[in-house]
Design a protein around this motif. Structure first.
Motif, mmCIF file in Angstrom:
data_model
loop_
_atom_site.group_PDB
_atom_site.id
_atom_site.type_symbol
_atom_site.label_atom_id
_atom_site.label_comp_id
_atom_site.label_asym_id
_atom_site.label_seq_id
_atom_site.Cartn_x
_atom_site.Cartn_y
_atom_site.Cartn_z
ATOM 1 N N GLU A 1 0.835 -1.204 0.000
ATOM 2 C CA GLU A 1 0.000 0.000 0.000
ATOM 3 C C GLU A 1 0.869 1.254 0.000
ATOM 4 O O GLU A 1 0.545 2.242 -0.664
ATOM 5 N N ALA A 2 1.978 1.214 0.732
ATOM 6 C CA ALA A 2 2.875 2.368 0.774
ATOM 7 C C ALA A 2 3.485 2.628 -0.601
ATOM 8 O O ALA A 2 3.621 3.782 -1.032
ATOM 9 N N ALA B 1 0.855 4.155 -2.875
ATOM 10 C CA ALA B 1 0.649 5.573 -2.555
ATOM 11 C C ALA B 1 1.807 6.417 -3.073
ATOM 12 O O ALA B 1 1.594 7.525 -3.598
ATOM 13 N N GLU B 2 3.017 5.917 -2.940
ATOM 14 C CA GLU B 2 4.185 6.644 -3.427
ATOM 15 C C GLU B 2 4.121 6.795 -4.951
ATOM 16 O O GLU B 2 4.449 7.845 -5.503
ATOM 17 N N ALA C 1 1.382 6.816 -6.782
ATOM 18 C CA ALA C 1 0.320 7.774 -7.098
ATOM 19 C C ALA C 1 0.803 9.206 -6.912
ATOM 20 O O ALA C 1 0.497 10.092 -7.726
ATOM 21 N N ALA C 2 1.571 9.446 -5.851
ATOM 22 C CA ALA C 2 2.098 10.788 -5.609
ATOM 23 C C ALA C 2 3.063 11.194 -6.718
ATOM 24 O O ALA C 2 3.081 12.357 -7.150
#
Length: 240
Positions: free
Chosen positions: A207-208, A211-212, A214-215
């Motif tokens: 998940e991390a 998210a990274e 996506a950023a």
């Protein structure tokens, strides 16, 4: 093809200054499979190891004095290595020493008797440019355990390097191997092979990591003044 993963330990850094090999470790593979037909020899170098070399391998003069000299084992080593494909980490160093030892007994140099010599350090630098590519770093990067390595040892290092080399080159072998029961390839026709994709290891993003990612894409969108090419390709707008 016989593949030999080779490593040496020495009394110092330059055979031209009289430094000698004190340990030779060779691991044999045939068609990338371990055979167990390894070669491991300690040598009496008839000289002290330099303080720096002794700190690396820990082989004292007293310990080495009980073993044969390289010239006593040269013929056996030559026959073991002749015609093989040899892999060495920082090959120039070990080949220089092996050639010097063979020259002392009037035997051909290693790079003339072997079928080929490959430098795994050069291979690693090409595969991982800009990164540290020592054997320890490659073990860490490729998931090869070296927890038992407190001092350098020729056989131990050769065993680790064999695992590292297999991991580094796993994708270069066997993906398009033609089975013996397949029809022979016609001249001028592309090779056709079967491949079982189920053997591939699939790493799922955390998940991390998602998210990274996506950023990072948000930053690309901002720089592009709209949707980046990646998002246009992976998330196309619905058909009208």
């Amino acid at each position: 093809m016989r593949q030999i993963i080779l490593d040496t330990e020495t009394t110092g850094f330059d055979p031209a200054e009289g430094d000698r090999i004190v340990e030779l470790g060779c691991v044999e593979l045939i068609d990338r499979q371990f055979t167990g037909n390894n070669l491991h020899i300690y040598f009496n170098p008839d000289r002290e190891s330099s303080p720096g070399a002794l700190e690396v391998h820990g082989l004292t003069t007293e310990f080495l004095s009980q073993f044969n000299r390289f010239e006593d084992e040269a013929a056996r080593i030559f026959e073991y290595l002749k015609g093989t494909e040899i892999y060495i980490h920082n090959a120039a160093f070990d080949v220089k020493f092996m050639n010097a030892e063979f020259a002392r007994v009037g035997m051909p140099p290693l790079d003339q008797s072997a079928a080929a010599i490959h430098d795994t350090l050069a291979m690693a630098r090409e595969q991982y440019p800009g990164k540290r590519n020592s054997l320890d770093m490659l073990c860490e990067r490729l998931g090869v355990s070296n927890a038992h390595r407190t001092l350098h040892g020729a056989l131990l290092d050769a065993e680790l390097l064999a695992e590292v080399w297999l991991a580094m080159t796993r994708g270069q072998f066997g993906l398009v191997m033609e089975h013996s029961d397949q029809p022979r390839q016609e001249a001028g026709q592309p090779a056709v092979a079967t491949f079982d994709a189920s053997i591939l290891r699939v790493e799922v993003a955390t998940e991390a990591e998602i998210a990274e990612h996506a950023a990072y894409l948000d930053g690309l969108d901002q720089a592009a003044g709209g949707l980046s090419l990646w998002r246009k390709l992976t998330n196309p707008p619905p058909a009208a």
